[in-house]
Every structure is written in C-alpha cells, then in structure tokens.
Design a protein around this motif. Sequence first.
Motif, PDB file in Angstrom:
ATOM      1  N   ILE A  64       3.681  -8.987  -2.325  1.00  0.00           N
ATOM      2  CA  ILE A  64       2.249  -9.191  -2.114  1.00  0.00           C
ATOM      3  C   ILE A  64       1.612  -9.751  -3.391  1.00  0.00           C
ATOM      4  O   ILE A  64       0.406  -9.687  -3.570  1.00  0.00           O
ATOM      5  N   ALA A  85      -5.576   3.474   1.841  1.00  0.00           N
ATOM      6  CA  ALA A  85      -5.429   2.454   0.810  1.00  0.00           C
ATOM      7  C   ALA A  85      -5.001   3.117  -0.489  1.00  0.00           C
ATOM      8  O   ALA A  85      -5.271   4.289  -0.730  1.00  0.00           O
ATOM      9  N   ALA A 105      -5.271  -3.124  -8.736  1.00  0.00           N
ATOM     10  CA  ALA A 105      -4.862  -3.553  -7.397  1.00  0.00           C
ATOM     11  C   ALA A 105      -5.369  -2.590  -6.335  1.00  0.00           C
ATOM     12  O   ALA A 105      -5.431  -1.376  -6.547  1.00  0.00           O
ATOM     13  N   THR A 106      -5.720  -3.157  -5.199  1.00  0.00           N
ATOM     14  CA  THR A 106      -6.008  -2.383  -3.996  1.00  0.00           C
ATOM     15  C   THR A 106      -5.033  -2.824  -2.924  1.00  0.00           C
ATOM     16  O   THR A 106      -4.936  -4.016  -2.622  1.00  0.00           O
ATOM     17  N   VAL A 107      -4.274  -1.880  -2.380  1.00  0.00           N
ATOM     18  CA  VAL A 107      -3.346  -2.167  -1.290  1.00  0.00           C
ATOM     19  C   VAL A 107      -3.840  -1.430  -0.054  1.00  0.00           C
ATOM     20  O   VAL A 107      -3.879  -0.201  -0.030  1.00  0.00           O
ATOM     21  N   GLU A 108      -4.256  -2.182   0.936  1.00  0.00           N
ATOM     22  CA  GLU A 108      -4.710  -1.579   2.183  1.00  0.00           C
ATOM     23  C   GLU A 108      -3.539  -1.467   3.148  1.00  0.00           C
ATOM     24  O   GLU A 108      -2.751  -2.408   3.311  1.00  0.00           O
ATOM     25  N   ILE A 140       7.457  -2.627  -4.866  1.00  0.00           N
ATOM     26  CA  ILE A 140       6.944  -2.467  -3.508  1.00  0.00           C
ATOM     27  C   ILE A 140       8.039  -2.922  -2.555  1.00  0.00           C
ATOM     28  O   ILE A 140       8.583  -4.024  -2.707  1.00  0.00           O
ATOM     29  N   LEU A 173       6.246   2.384  -2.307  1.00  0.00           N
ATOM     30  CA  LEU A 173       5.779   1.909  -3.601  1.00  0.00           C
ATOM     31  C   LEU A 173       6.233   2.922  -4.647  1.00  0.00           C
ATOM     32  O   LEU A 173       5.949   4.125  -4.523  1.00  0.00           O
ATOM     33  N   LEU A 187       1.052  -4.300   4.902  1.00  0.00           N
ATOM     34  CA  LEU A 187       0.280  -4.081   3.685  1.00  0.00           C
ATOM     35  C   LEU A 187      -0.421  -5.377   3.318  1.00  0.00           C
ATOM     36  O   LEU A 187       0.110  -6.469   3.534  1.00  0.00           O
ATOM     37  N   ARG A 188      -1.602  -5.239   2.753  1.00  0.00           N
ATOM     38  CA  ARG A 188      -2.244  -6.407   2.161  1.00  0.00           C
ATOM     39  C   ARG A 188      -2.876  -5.978   0.860  1.00  0.00           C
ATOM     40  O   ARG A 188      -3.421  -4.872   0.741  1.00  0.00           O
ATOM     41  N   GLY A 189      -2.778  -6.836  -0.157  1.00  0.00           N
ATOM     42  CA  GLY A 189      -3.230  -6.441  -1.477  1.00  0.00           C
ATOM     43  C   GLY A 189      -4.144  -7.444  -2.139  1.00  0.00           C
ATOM     44  O   GLY A 189      -4.049  -8.650  -1.894  1.00  0.00           O
TER      45      GLY A 189
END
Length: 213
Positions: A64, A85, A105-108, A140, A173, A187-189
């Motif tokens: 990501i 998240a 970082a933010t990983v939703e 990840i 992670l 996942l999206r980051g």
Amino acid sequence: MTHTQLEAALSSAERRHATLIERIRYQGSGVTLQEISLASDAVLQAQRMLAAARNEEHAVPFDIGFVPEAAAPSPSLLQSESAAALVFGAMEILPDGIRKPVGCATVELELCSVTKFGYPNDEALSGHPLSGKGLEAYGIFEVINSSWLEALANQNRVSFPNTPRSSQRHFILTFHDSTFECVARSLRGTVTDEPAVESCARVFSRLFGTGSL
C-alpha cells in the motif's frame, strides 16, 4: 519446480543469508545493507514458494506504498462494530533496502469483521505460526490459505451449516512492540505529515459518523 527442488532452493537461500550475517559479525565490513536485504528477500520468497506448493498458509507482502516504522511506530487501533482503522508511524523501503520516514499513516480496514492486536513483538515473532512461511517484522502482509478464515467459517457453521468459506481476507501488520491481524475485505492507506493525535481524532470522527477521512 518439485517440492524437493523448492526445499533445496530454500536451504541455499538460507545458507547465503547466514553467510552474509557471519561476515558482518566477524569481519565487520565487506557486506552492504542492500546485499543483506536481497538475501533476506530471497529466503522469504523461497519460503512462500514452498508453502504455496504444499498448499499451506503463508504470508505475502501487501503493498500500500509504505510499511510500519521499525523503531517506534506507536500504532493505535480505533474500532467500532462496523469499521476499524490503524494509525502509526510509517516508512517507505528504498531500492537499496534503506527505510525512509514518510509520516503518519492511516490504514482503513474495509468491511472488517474481526481483529487481533498485541503479542507478539518483533523479538518473539519467530514464535508466530507464519514465521518461516513468509512473515517478517515491520511489514504489511496478506495470508494465503489462511487457517483463521477456515476456523471462522467452521465456527459459524455450528448455527448455519451451509456457511461458505469467507470471501474476506486475512491481513497482518507487524510492528516493533506488537502484531496486528484482521479479517477484512481489503486495506487502504494514506500518509500525512500531521501529528498522530490529529490523525487519530480524524479517524475517530470517521468511525463514529461525525466526519470523513
């Protein structure tokens, strides 16, 4: 390749990696970080290929654009029944193996149904069931042929016998002091240069319906 050939390839990669580590330990020079990184990657790839050939669960990198910071990522998990998240310090891996800080970082976790967060830390990661099957620290990953997904389906079959295997995915992670695992659709980051406390506040607003990421 046959299983025997894959086993031989893994043994060769492990010997190469061990030799480089010994050279650093006893000679103190003559080996670059990039050589170590490439040798480590070769071992992990050989582990994954052998596990895949045996139809065993194994961890593969999930890209990501960044990975957890190695030293002090300070991950925070924010979760409700319908959303989750992670917020943590992130780095990108350069071609020579050097890790460069990139911010917070933010990983939703999209359609997340279950999470695990805590033990093991990086020093105990060798005790994780996926150690030796492609899992490493500060990364990840997606777990292929996940036994956790099958266990969740079996649990649901107690009340709903026709429950199929989940179409969701198992992600991991690995941090310095903890490991996070979840079952989610994907996942999206994103990465920002804002302080972690501001990222957490923004994510909290998103999870509980008072704002957006």
